[in-house]
Design a protein around this motif. Structure first.
Motif, PDB file in Angstrom:
ATOM      1  N   HIS A   1       8.426  -7.901   4.804  1.00  0.00           N
ATOM      2  CA  HIS A   1       7.939  -6.579   4.454  1.00  0.00           C
ATOM      3  C   HIS A   1       6.561  -6.601   3.813  1.00  0.00           C
ATOM      4  O   HIS A   1       5.810  -5.639   3.927  1.00  0.00           O
ATOM      5  CB  HIS A   1       8.928  -5.872   3.524  1.00  0.00           C
ATOM      6  N   LEU A   2       6.203  -7.683   3.156  1.00  0.00           N
ATOM      7  CA  LEU A   2       4.886  -7.738   2.511  1.00  0.00           C
ATOM      8  C   LEU A   2       3.783  -8.078   3.507  1.00  0.00           C
ATOM      9  O   LEU A   2       2.609  -7.831   3.258  1.00  0.00           O
ATOM     10  CB  LEU A   2       4.905  -8.780   1.387  1.00  0.00           C
ATOM     11  N   GLN A   3       4.169  -8.662   4.652  1.00  0.00           N
ATOM     12  CA  GLN A   3       3.168  -9.055   5.641  1.00  0.00           C
ATOM     13  C   GLN A   3       3.060  -8.060   6.798  1.00  0.00           C
ATOM     14  O   GLN A   3       2.297  -8.267   7.725  1.00  0.00           O
ATOM     15  CB  GLN A   3       3.519 -10.436   6.225  1.00  0.00           C
ATOM     16  N   LYS A   4       3.847  -6.981   6.747  1.00  0.00           N
ATOM     17  CA  LYS A   4       3.859  -6.025   7.857  1.00  0.00           C
ATOM     18  C   LYS A   4       2.472  -5.408   8.050  1.00  0.00           C
ATOM     19  O   LYS A   4       1.869  -4.915   7.104  1.00  0.00           O
ATOM     20  CB  LYS A   4       4.875  -4.920   7.579  1.00  0.00           C
ATOM     21  N   PRO A   5       1.927  -5.428   9.278  1.00  0.00           N
ATOM     22  CA  PRO A   5       0.608  -4.831   9.512  1.00  0.00           C
ATOM     23  C   PRO A   5       0.638  -3.329   9.343  1.00  0.00           C
ATOM     24  O   PRO A   5       1.682  -2.692   9.473  1.00  0.00           O
ATOM     25  CB  PRO A   5       0.308  -5.216  10.971  1.00  0.00           C
ATOM     26  N   LEU A   6      -0.525  -2.740   9.071  1.00  0.00           N
ATOM     27  CA  LEU A   6      -0.622  -1.321   8.814  1.00  0.00           C
ATOM     28  C   LEU A   6      -1.003  -0.541  10.070  1.00  0.00           C
ATOM     29  O   LEU A   6      -1.423   0.600   9.988  1.00  0.00           O
ATOM     30  CB  LEU A   6      -1.660  -1.060   7.720  1.00  0.00           C
ATOM     31  N   SER A   7      -0.863  -1.155  11.226  1.00  0.00           N
ATOM     32  CA  SER A   7      -1.214  -0.473  12.467  1.00  0.00           C
ATOM     33  C   SER A   7      -0.286   0.701  12.707  1.00  0.00           C
ATOM     34  O   SER A   7       0.875   0.687  12.315  1.00  0.00           O
ATOM     35  CB  SER A   7      -1.110  -1.452  13.643  1.00  0.00           C
ATOM     36  N   GLY A   8      -0.796   1.722  13.370  1.00  0.00           N
ATOM     37  CA  GLY A   8       0.026   2.882  13.691  1.00  0.00           C
ATOM     38  C   GLY A   8      -0.029   3.971  12.644  1.00  0.00           C
ATOM     39  O   GLY A   8       0.492   5.061  12.833  1.00  0.00           O
ATOM     40  N   LEU A   9      -0.676   3.679  11.502  1.00  0.00           N
ATOM     41  CA  LEU A   9      -0.797   4.666  10.435  1.00  0.00           C
ATOM     42  C   LEU A   9      -2.241   5.162  10.373  1.00  0.00           C
ATOM     43  O   LEU A   9      -3.188   4.371  10.390  1.00  0.00           O
ATOM     44  CB  LEU A   9      -0.408   4.057   9.087  1.00  0.00           C
TER      45      LEU A   9
ATOM     46  N   LEU B   1      -1.837   1.805  -0.697  1.00  0.00           N
ATOM     47  CA  LEU B   1      -0.641   1.189  -0.129  1.00  0.00           C
ATOM     48  C   LEU B   1      -0.610  -0.314  -0.386  1.00  0.00           C
ATOM     49  O   LEU B   1       0.421  -0.877  -0.747  1.00  0.00           O
ATOM     50  CB  LEU B   1      -0.600   1.476   1.380  1.00  0.00           C
ATOM     51  N   LEU B   2      -1.756  -0.964  -0.220  1.00  0.00           N
ATOM     52  CA  LEU B   2      -1.806  -2.407  -0.481  1.00  0.00           C
ATOM     53  C   LEU B   2      -1.554  -2.715  -1.953  1.00  0.00           C
ATOM     54  O   LEU B   2      -0.884  -3.700  -2.296  1.00  0.00           O
ATOM     55  CB  LEU B   2      -3.159  -2.961  -0.044  1.00  0.00           C
ATOM     56  N   THR B   3      -2.090  -1.864  -2.823  1.00  0.00           N
ATOM     57  CA  THR B   3      -1.845  -2.053  -4.254  1.00  0.00           C
ATOM     58  C   THR B   3      -0.373  -1.885  -4.586  1.00  0.00           C
ATOM     59  O   THR B   3       0.198  -2.663  -5.357  1.00  0.00           O
ATOM     60  CB  THR B   3      -2.683  -1.046  -5.071  1.00  0.00           C
ATOM     61  N   GLU B   4       0.258  -0.884  -3.968  1.00  0.00           N
ATOM     62  CA  GLU B   4       1.683  -0.653  -4.192  1.00  0.00           C
ATOM     63  C   GLU B   4       2.507  -1.831  -3.717  1.00  0.00           C
ATOM     64  O   GLU B   4       3.471  -2.243  -4.362  1.00  0.00           O
ATOM     65  CB  GLU B   4       2.132   0.629  -3.473  1.00  0.00           C
ATOM     66  N   ARG B   5       2.163  -2.385  -2.557  1.00  0.00           N
ATOM     67  CA  ARG B   5       2.901  -3.530  -2.029  1.00  0.00           C
ATOM     68  C   ARG B   5       2.796  -4.734  -2.975  1.00  0.00           C
ATOM     69  O   ARG B   5       3.780  -5.417  -3.243  1.00  0.00           O
ATOM     70  CB  ARG B   5       2.364  -3.926  -0.648  1.00  0.00           C
ATOM     71  N   LYS B   6       1.601  -4.948  -3.470  1.00  0.00           N
ATOM     72  CA  LYS B   6       1.415  -6.072  -4.381  1.00  0.00           C
ATOM     73  C   LYS B   6       2.211  -5.872  -5.657  1.00  0.00           C
ATOM     74  O   LYS B   6       2.855  -6.788  -6.163  1.00  0.00           O
ATOM     75  CB  LYS B   6      -0.072  -6.239  -4.696  1.00  0.00           C
TER      76      LYS B   6
ATOM     77  N   THR C   1       6.832   3.284   1.018  1.00  0.00           N
ATOM     78  CA  THR C   1       6.695   2.503  -0.208  1.00  0.00           C
ATOM     79  C   THR C   1       7.543   3.113  -1.315  1.00  0.00           C
ATOM     80  O   THR C   1       7.516   4.324  -1.541  1.00  0.00           O
ATOM     81  CB  THR C   1       5.224   2.465  -0.666  1.00  0.00           C
ATOM     82  N   VAL C   2       8.307   2.289  -1.986  1.00  0.00           N
ATOM     83  CA  VAL C   2       9.127   2.769  -3.089  1.00  0.00           C
ATOM     84  C   VAL C   2       8.245   3.043  -4.293  1.00  0.00           C
ATOM     85  O   VAL C   2       7.506   2.164  -4.752  1.00  0.00           O
ATOM     86  CB  VAL C   2      10.215   1.744  -3.466  1.00  0.00           C
ATOM     87  N   GLU C   3       8.307   4.278  -4.793  1.00  0.00           N
ATOM     88  CA  GLU C   3       7.524   4.661  -5.958  1.00  0.00           C
ATOM     89  C   GLU C   3       8.436   4.783  -7.166  1.00  0.00           C
ATOM     90  O   GLU C   3       9.449   5.485  -7.127  1.00  0.00           O
ATOM     91  CB  GLU C   3       6.824   6.002  -5.709  1.00  0.00           C
ATOM     92  N   TYR C   4       8.070   4.114  -8.235  1.00  0.00           N
ATOM     93  CA  TYR C   4       8.889   4.160  -9.448  1.00  0.00           C
ATOM     94  C   TYR C   4       9.006   5.582  -9.979  1.00  0.00           C
ATOM     95  O   TYR C   4      10.072   6.010 -10.432  1.00  0.00           O
ATOM     96  CB  TYR C   4       8.291   3.239 -10.514  1.00  0.00           C
ATOM     97  N   SER C   5       7.916   6.362  -9.919  1.00  0.00           N
ATOM     98  CA  SER C   5       7.944   7.723 -10.448  1.00  0.00           C
ATOM     99  C   SER C   5       8.939   8.595  -9.687  1.00  0.00           C
ATOM    100  O   SER C   5       9.628   9.437 -10.258  1.00  0.00           O
ATOM    101  CB  SER C   5       6.543   8.348 -10.375  1.00  0.00           C
ATOM    102  N   ARG C   6       9.051   8.367  -8.392  1.00  0.00           N
ATOM    103  CA  ARG C   6       9.996   9.134  -7.585  1.00  0.00           C
ATOM    104  C   ARG C   6      11.436   8.723  -7.921  1.00  0.00           C
ATOM    105  O   ARG C   6      12.325   9.559  -8.038  1.00  0.00           O
ATOM    106  CB  ARG C   6       9.708   8.911  -6.101  1.00  0.00           C
TER     107      ARG C   6
END
Length: 505
Positions: free
Chosen positions: A405-413, A423-428, A456-461
């Motif tokens: 899941h951490l290496q999944k490419p961002l293509s298609g978005l 998004l990259l910051t959230e993943r890290k 991406t799972v958000e803690y605030s949500r």
């Protein structure tokens, strides 16, 4: 009594949604409702550790034992979790290994009009199934041991979380009913032993029959939630999987689902749904219900997508108000009014109630021969499927189990530079913040209630969803129960190789 207690100690030691839920809800509505219910300010809301505690308190994992250093089962193990919305939760779960065959049974149960029926079915159904699988000789041995008050070899090894409640006050009643069932199977021993599909159907229908009979003859403590009549008045769906080698049978009753996670040759994931929902959204099920009653009832049997305008699932355990005759209901409820005191659901007879039963406990059984590309099986109550699409569910679990899941490419978005940075910051952050779980069912629950539009799972949500007051939580989501069975591709592949070799020899 000691013998009865011993028989059921193995169990304990080893071991109507009103609102439509949607995965995509307006965030402003959530904020408005939170203010309406006076949610506490951020400083006194849940901490990160408290959020994790809530999510993990009901998680359970089991790894199948290896023999001589080898795991000979087609099941590696399973992860399970339950997140309540109702208080108490109306969902239940079960898992056990059949001691005679080493096949494994898994179940999720979604109760309505209370949790009593779901509780009873979660404790009893796997026993009825296991007994249905046993050959006559084994049943005779069990009956002789019970008759002579000798120890009885357990037929199930239960895999239970300590929080999974066990009803000890009804043990004797449950045992006697189960014994009557296997005695009848012995009497029918001259008939050919049932195949798996027939055994599953027979077990479901017999348990529902026993629930109905017990409610008519044994009332017990009127204040107990486990009184037979309370069990029979409430209801429960059930989704059961039996895995034995490469043979997967799923018996489904209601709107919980079983979905296979399939890994394609290119490494991507696809979802294969094994079950059908038994509700108004299923045209075949709608036709079945209407075909079983007179033409004059065609317009009244299903109203507002509910059976007789009241019940969403078209198949369920219990719910005797949709099964008993009008005369039987009147006699039972008038003779014991204290048992239905305050229970408006029980006291109201459905309108246009002319030709019962309207509800069946006969499951739809689906067979699937497992393949090496079938990596896991998800059983979950409708609380999950109302929040996430099946493809997203499989994607999350597949990536979680394979660690990509951490290496999944961002293509298609279609992302702006700022969104991509976010998004990259959230993943890290997710990789180091504890938002990743060892238990895959817990990880799936995080995504179901806490992920944003990018997945991406958000803690605030998560914080908002888990901080909702009791009165509001049930309006926003349902109880959610998930069991994820991880399949042993090596054993499954070896079976196919052996079969091919044998056919060529």
């Amino acid at each position: 009594m000691h013998r009865l207690a011993s028989f059921y100690s193995t169990h304990s030691s080893n071991c109507m949604a009103v609102f439509m839920h949607s995965r995509v809800k307006n965030a402003l509505l959530l904020v408005t409702l939170c203010r309406m219910y006076r949610v506490k300010p951020q400083s006194s809301q849940l901490t990160f550790s408290q959020v994790n505690h809530i999510l993990k308190s009901n998680e359970y994992s089991y790894k199948v034992r290896a023999y001589d250093g080898k795991n000979l089962s087609s099941v590696i193990g399973f992860d399970s979790n339950l997140l309540p919305a109702n208080v108490p939760s109306e969902d239940r779960r079960s898992a056990a290994t059949c001691m005679q065959s080493r096949g494994m049974l898994f179940g999720v149960f979604d109760g309505h009009a209370g949790y009593s029926c779901a509780q009873a079915v979660s404790e009893r159904l796997l026993y009825y199934i296991a007994v249905s699988f046993l050959p006559a000789k084994t049943l005779i041995d069990i009956e002789e041991a019970v008759d002579k008050e000798k120890p009885v070899c357990p037929i199930l090894q239960w895999h239970k979380h300590p929080n999974d409640y066990v009803n000890t006050e009804s043990g004797k009643l449950y045992f006697n009913s189960l014994r009557n069932y296997w005695q009848e199977l012995i009497d029918l021993s001259d008939v050919e032993q049932m195949d798996v599909k027939t055994a599953l159907i027979h077990a479901f229908k017999r348990l529902d029959h026993d629930i109905s009979v017990e409610a008519q003859v044994d009332f017990n403590d009127p204040f107990s939630h486990h009184t037979p009549l309370r069990v029979a008045i409430s209801g429960s769906t059930a989704c059961i999987a039996h895995v034995d080698g490469v043979d997967l049978h799923v018996a489904n009753l209601g709107d919980s689902r079983a979905v296979l996670g399939v890994q394609n040759n290119d490494g991507t994931w696809s979802a294969l749904t094994i079950t059908n929902d038994h509700n108004a959204q299923n045209p075949d099920e709608l036709r079945r219900v209407r075909s079983e009653h007179p033409k004059s009832e065609e317009k009244t049997i299903v109203k507002h997508d509910r059976l007789l305008g009241l019940l969403m699932p078209f198949r369920a355990f219990g719910d005797v108000k949709f099964k008993w005759s009008t005369e039987l209901q009147s006699r039972i409820f008038e003779n014991r009014p204290e048992l239905v005191s305050g229970n408006e659901y029980a006291k109201i007879l459905p309108t246009n109630y002319h030709t019962p039963p309207y509800l069946t406990a006969e499951p739809e059984v689906t067979y699937h021969r497992l393949r090496p590309q079938d990596k896991f099986l998800i059983l979950a109550t409708d609380g999950l499927w109302e929040q996430m699409h099946r493809q997203n569910v499989v994607q999350v679990i597949g990536e979680h189990l394979t660690g990509i899941h951490l290496q999944k490419p961002l293509s298609g978005l279609s992302l702006t530079l700022g969104q991509m940075h976010h998004l990259l910051t959230e993943r890290k952050a997710r990789a180091s913040s504890g938002l990743e779980d060892n238990n895959s069912a817990t990880q799936l629950i995080r995504h179901a209630i806490g992920s944003d539009e990018f997945g991406t799972v958000e803690y605030s949500r998560l914080l908002k969803m888990l901080s909702l007051p009791q009165e509001l939580a049930r309006m926003y989501r349902d109880d959610m129960t998930i069991t994820i069975i991880q399949l042993n591709s090596h054993i499954i592949e070896a079976y196919y190789k052996e079969t091919t070799y044998s056919s060529l020899a």
